[in-house]
Design a protein around this motif. Structure first.
Motif, short mmCIF file in Angstrom:
data_model
loop_
_atom_site.label_atom_id
_atom_site.label_comp_id
_atom_site.label_asym_id
_atom_site.label_seq_id
_atom_site.Cartn_x
_atom_site.Cartn_y
_atom_site.Cartn_z
N ASN A 51 -3.52 1.30 -6.31
CA ASN A 51 -4.46 0.84 -7.34
C ASN A 51 -3.61 0.21 -8.46
OD1 ASN A 51 -3.87 3.13 -8.67
ND2 ASN A 51 -5.72 3.99 -8.82
N SER A 68 -1.42 9.18 -8.21
CA SER A 68 -2.45 10.16 -7.93
C SER A 68 -2.98 10.44 -6.68
CB SER A 68 -3.55 9.70 -9.04
OG SER A 68 -4.30 8.58 -8.64
N ARG A 69 -3.73 11.54 -6.59
CA ARG A 69 -4.44 11.72 -5.40
C ARG A 69 -5.19 10.55 -4.67
NH1 ARG A 69 -5.29 16.48 -2.69
NH2 ARG A 69 -4.21 17.67 -3.94
N GLN A 70 -5.89 9.91 -5.62
CA GLN A 70 -6.43 8.53 -4.85
C GLN A 70 -5.73 7.68 -4.28
OE1 GLN A 70 -8.06 6.27 -8.24
NE2 GLN A 70 -9.34 5.02 -6.73
N ASP A 71 -4.24 7.67 -4.70
CA ASP A 71 -3.53 6.72 -4.12
C ASP A 71 -3.17 7.19 -2.68
OD1 ASP A 71 -2.75 4.62 -6.05
OD2 ASP A 71 -1.90 6.29 -7.04
N GLU A 90 -4.99 9.20 -0.82
CA GLU A 90 -6.33 9.20 0.03
C GLU A 90 -6.55 7.57 0.47
OE1 GLU A 90 -8.94 10.81 -2.96
OE2 GLU A 90 -8.75 12.71 -2.19
N GLN A 91 -6.13 6.82 -0.33
CA GLN A 91 -6.42 5.29 0.06
C GLN A 91 -5.40 5.12 1.20
OE1 GLN A 91 -6.52 2.68 -3.28
NE2 GLN A 91 -6.30 0.81 -2.04
N GLU A 144 -6.70 6.45 4.32
CA GLU A 144 -7.98 5.57 4.77
C GLU A 144 -7.43 4.25 5.48
OE1 GLU A 144 -11.74 3.33 2.82
OE2 GLU A 144 -10.96 4.95 1.78
N CYS A 154 1.55 14.65 -1.48
CA CYS A 154 0.82 14.55 -2.86
C CYS A 154 0.64 15.70 -3.61
CB CYS A 154 -0.70 14.07 -2.30
SG CYS A 154 -1.90 13.94 -3.98
N LYS A 169 -1.24 13.21 -12.86
CA LYS A 169 -0.58 11.88 -12.51
C LYS A 169 0.90 12.08 -12.58
CE LYS A 169 -4.61 9.83 -14.84
NZ LYS A 169 -5.05 9.04 -15.95
#
Length: 130
Positions: A20, A26-29, A31-32, A35, A61, A75
């Motif tokens: 992003n 972060s965890r979001q990176d 997960e992306q 996906e 992660c 982060k």
């Protein structure tokens, strides 16, 4: 201390993983990435391929959250990332770390499952990083 060439390569990898582009991992990176890879590979939740990919990326992660996130804010900054990898490279051989990335990368890129990555497969995989 990381040599300048290795530091530049690891910084580049940091920016690739920062999906992003907010300057932190972060965890979001992670997960992306999962996906995006499962979408191009058409791997469904619950399949062995999905589970292996998820296990690898989320395990990585989790290790970053525990060992690299020095201030505990959830982060990992670029300087924390570089510090962590410097510590890892001091403890383990670079070939051990590289081999883990190579193994999962080849499995993800080998769409035809012939244990080879063609130029077309390579291009298809790297579409997620455009």
């Amino acid at each position: 201390m990381l040599n300048p060439i290795r530091e530049r390569k690891l910084s580049h990898l940091f920016h690739i993983l920062d999906r992003n582009h907010d300057g932190v991992l972060s965890r979001q990176d992670f997960e992306q990435v999962i996906e995006e890879i499962t979408n191009i590979r058409q791997w469904k939740w619950g399949t062995s391929e999905y589970e292996e990919l998820h296990f690898f990326w989320m395990g990585f992660c989790n290790r970053l959250e525990v060992w690299a996130d020095r201030n505990g804010d959830g982060k990992v900054t670029e300087s924390e990332w570089l510090w962590y990898l410097e510590q890892m490279l001091d403890r383990f051989s670079a070939s051990y770390i590289q081999q883990a990335f190579i193994n999962i990368s080849l499995k993800v890129m080998d769409f035809s499952r012939d244990d080879r990555v063609s130029l077309d497969e390579f291009k298809q995989f790297y579409q997620i990083y455009e």
